[in-house]
Design a protein around this motif. Structure first.
Motif, short mmCIF file in Angstrom:
data_model
loop_
_atom_site.label_atom_id
_atom_site.label_comp_id
_atom_site.label_asym_id
_atom_site.label_seq_id
_atom_site.Cartn_x
_atom_site.Cartn_y
_atom_site.Cartn_z
N ALA A 31 -19.14 -7.13 -56.08
CA ALA A 31 -19.04 -5.71 -55.79
C ALA A 31 -20.34 -5.16 -55.22
O ALA A 31 -20.34 -4.35 -54.28
CB ALA A 31 -18.66 -4.94 -57.05
N LEU A 32 -21.48 -5.60 -55.77
CA LEU A 32 -22.78 -5.12 -55.28
C LEU A 32 -23.05 -5.61 -53.87
O LEU A 32 -23.47 -4.82 -53.00
CB LEU A 32 -23.88 -5.59 -56.23
N VAL A 33 -22.82 -6.89 -53.62
CA VAL A 33 -23.04 -7.45 -52.28
C VAL A 33 -22.11 -6.78 -51.27
O VAL A 33 -22.53 -6.44 -50.16
CB VAL A 33 -22.84 -8.97 -52.29
N ALA A 34 -20.85 -6.60 -51.64
CA ALA A 34 -19.88 -5.96 -50.74
C ALA A 34 -20.32 -4.55 -50.38
O ALA A 34 -20.25 -4.13 -49.21
CB ALA A 34 -18.50 -5.94 -51.39
N THR A 35 -20.80 -3.79 -51.36
CA THR A 35 -21.20 -2.40 -51.12
C THR A 35 -22.46 -2.31 -50.27
O THR A 35 -22.52 -1.55 -49.31
CB THR A 35 -21.43 -1.68 -52.46
N ALA A 85 -18.53 -21.35 -39.51
CA ALA A 85 -18.80 -22.56 -40.28
C ALA A 85 -19.52 -23.60 -39.42
O ALA A 85 -20.44 -24.29 -39.89
CB ALA A 85 -17.49 -23.14 -40.81
N GLU A 86 -19.12 -23.71 -38.16
CA GLU A 86 -19.71 -24.72 -37.28
C GLU A 86 -21.09 -24.34 -36.80
O GLU A 86 -22.00 -25.17 -36.78
CB GLU A 86 -18.78 -24.93 -36.08
N ARG A 87 -21.26 -23.08 -36.43
CA ARG A 87 -22.53 -22.66 -35.84
C ARG A 87 -23.56 -22.21 -36.87
O ARG A 87 -24.76 -22.44 -36.70
CB ARG A 87 -22.28 -21.53 -34.83
N LEU A 88 -23.09 -21.52 -37.90
CA LEU A 88 -24.03 -20.93 -38.87
C LEU A 88 -23.93 -21.56 -40.26
O LEU A 88 -24.74 -21.24 -41.13
CB LEU A 88 -23.78 -19.42 -38.97
N GLY A 89 -22.93 -22.39 -40.47
CA GLY A 89 -22.74 -22.98 -41.80
C GLY A 89 -22.29 -21.97 -42.83
O GLY A 89 -22.49 -22.18 -44.03
N LEU A 90 -21.69 -20.89 -42.37
CA LEU A 90 -21.25 -19.82 -43.26
C LEU A 90 -19.75 -19.94 -43.50
O LEU A 90 -18.95 -19.83 -42.57
CB LEU A 90 -21.57 -18.46 -42.63
N VAL A 91 -19.37 -20.19 -44.75
CA VAL A 91 -17.97 -20.39 -45.11
C VAL A 91 -17.54 -19.27 -46.05
O VAL A 91 -18.23 -18.98 -47.03
CB VAL A 91 -17.75 -21.76 -45.78
N PHE A 92 -16.41 -18.64 -45.75
CA PHE A 92 -15.90 -17.56 -46.58
C PHE A 92 -14.70 -17.98 -47.43
O PHE A 92 -14.59 -17.58 -48.58
CB PHE A 92 -15.49 -16.36 -45.70
N ALA A 93 -13.80 -18.75 -46.86
CA ALA A 93 -12.57 -19.09 -47.56
C ALA A 93 -12.86 -19.87 -48.84
O ALA A 93 -13.61 -20.85 -48.83
CB ALA A 93 -11.65 -19.90 -46.65
N PHE A 94 -12.29 -19.39 -49.95
CA PHE A 94 -12.39 -20.04 -51.25
C PHE A 94 -13.84 -20.14 -51.74
O PHE A 94 -14.21 -21.07 -52.44
CB PHE A 94 -11.74 -21.43 -51.22
N ARG A 95 -14.65 -19.17 -51.33
CA ARG A 95 -16.02 -19.03 -51.81
C ARG A 95 -16.23 -17.61 -52.31
O ARG A 95 -15.51 -16.70 -51.93
CB ARG A 95 -17.02 -19.32 -50.68
N TRP A 96 -17.26 -17.41 -53.12
CA TRP A 96 -17.53 -16.07 -53.64
C TRP A 96 -17.93 -15.12 -52.51
O TRP A 96 -17.69 -13.92 -52.59
CB TRP A 96 -18.61 -16.11 -54.71
N THR A 97 -18.51 -15.69 -51.44
CA THR A 97 -18.84 -14.86 -50.29
C THR A 97 -17.57 -14.29 -49.65
O THR A 97 -17.58 -13.18 -49.11
CB THR A 97 -19.62 -15.67 -49.25
N PHE A 120 -17.97 0.55 -54.50
CA PHE A 120 -18.28 -0.40 -55.58
C PHE A 120 -17.11 -0.49 -56.56
O PHE A 120 -16.72 -1.59 -56.97
CB PHE A 120 -19.55 0.05 -56.30
N ALA A 121 -16.56 0.67 -56.94
CA ALA A 121 -15.46 0.68 -57.89
C ALA A 121 -14.22 -0.01 -57.31
O ALA A 121 -13.53 -0.76 -58.01
CB ALA A 121 -15.12 2.12 -58.28
N ARG A 122 -13.97 0.24 -56.02
CA ARG A 122 -12.82 -0.42 -55.38
C ARG A 122 -13.04 -1.92 -55.31
O ARG A 122 -12.11 -2.71 -55.54
CB ARG A 122 -12.63 0.15 -53.97
N ALA A 123 -14.26 -2.33 -54.98
CA ALA A 123 -14.57 -3.76 -54.90
C ALA A 123 -14.50 -4.41 -56.28
O ALA A 123 -14.02 -5.54 -56.42
CB ALA A 123 -15.96 -3.95 -54.29
N PHE A 124 -14.98 -3.70 -57.28
CA PHE A 124 -15.01 -4.26 -58.63
C PHE A 124 -13.59 -4.51 -59.16
O PHE A 124 -13.36 -5.44 -59.91
CB PHE A 124 -15.75 -3.30 -59.56
N GLY A 125 -12.65 -3.67 -58.75
CA GLY A 125 -11.28 -3.81 -59.24
C GLY A 125 -10.33 -4.49 -58.28
O GLY A 125 -9.13 -4.55 -58.56
N GLU A 126 -10.83 -5.02 -57.17
CA GLU A 126 -9.95 -5.62 -56.17
C GLU A 126 -9.30 -6.90 -56.69
O GLU A 126 -9.94 -7.75 -57.31
CB GLU A 126 -10.74 -5.91 -54.89
#
Length: 230
Positions: free
Chosen positions: A19-23, A82-94, A158-164
């Protein structure tokens, strides 16, 4: 808190982090979009406004599925990142943070836009006639005046993210220790025989955190408003 197990603590910590990172990460974009919608006229403005508020109307599961199509490992953006930056979102906390940011973004933008609409544009124009650059005008005149709205929007986001729940579980699943946030942990305990006590504990904790966030934001917003009024 007495009686909480490692899995429960992990879910609480992950929910707060997500929630904090998202906000925080969505805040600069929220301010920019709110300013565009409040201060500029341009072709496609209505379309942008609709796109920003679309997550409020769409079922969260649909939003999560669209994120999976876009940012999944085989998605258009996901494969590139994922290929260029090594940044993966699916099935990760990010990915959970991304889903929560998308769901909370409309509330953030709306609160900031309402604050911008309440600011007298003559103040900004007066600063501009004195030779101040637009960026300087925004930083020294507009931004201080809309701070209460920014904090209100951050708390709502934050509240919306926390309860998503819906978008998160669709996009990143419910992996303990990686993507299992407080709402998904409660759902898991409800589905587990004998998990009612854990579900109740986490429910009470989520309510307490929400209350603290809302009360704290209200006090802070009043203090800021009082200083600006003075």
């Amino acid at each position: 808190m007495i009686g909480l197990g490692p899995e429960e603590w992990t879910a609480i910590e992950l929910s707060l982090r997500v929630a904090l990172v998202a906000t925080v990460c969505s805040l600069p974009f929220g301010v920019a979009v709110a300013w565009l919608l409040a201060r500029r006229e341009f072709p496609g403005k209505a379309l942008l406004d609709a796109a920003v508020h679309l997550p409020l109307i769409l079922p969260p599961v649909v939003t999560g599925y669209l994120l999976l199509l876009l940012f999944g490992r085989q998605g258009v953006l996901g494969a590139f990142l994922a290929e260029r930056l090594g940044l993966v979102f699916a099935f990760r906390w990010t990915g959970a943070a991304l889903a929560c940011a998308v769901m909370g973004f409309p509330l953030l933008v709306r609160a900031i836009r309402l604050s911008l609409d309440a600011v007298d544009e003559k103040l900004e124009q007066a600063a501009g006639t004195l030779g101040a650059a637009p960026v300087f005008v925004f930083a020294t005149v507009t931004l201080p005046l809309i701070l209460p709205g920014i904090f209100a929007g951050m708390v709502l986001s934050f509240a919306r993210a926390f309860g998503e729940f819906g978008a998160t579980i669709t996009f990143v699943s419910n992996i303990p220790g990686e993507t299992q946030t407080l709402p998904t942990a409660i759902y898991s305990f409800i589905q587990t025989p004998g998990g009612d006590a854990q579900a109740i504990r986490l429910t009470v904790i989520s309510i307490a955190i929400a209350f603290v966030a809302l009360i704290g934001s209200e006090l802070l917003a009043r203090r800021l408003a009082g200083r600006l009024g003075a």
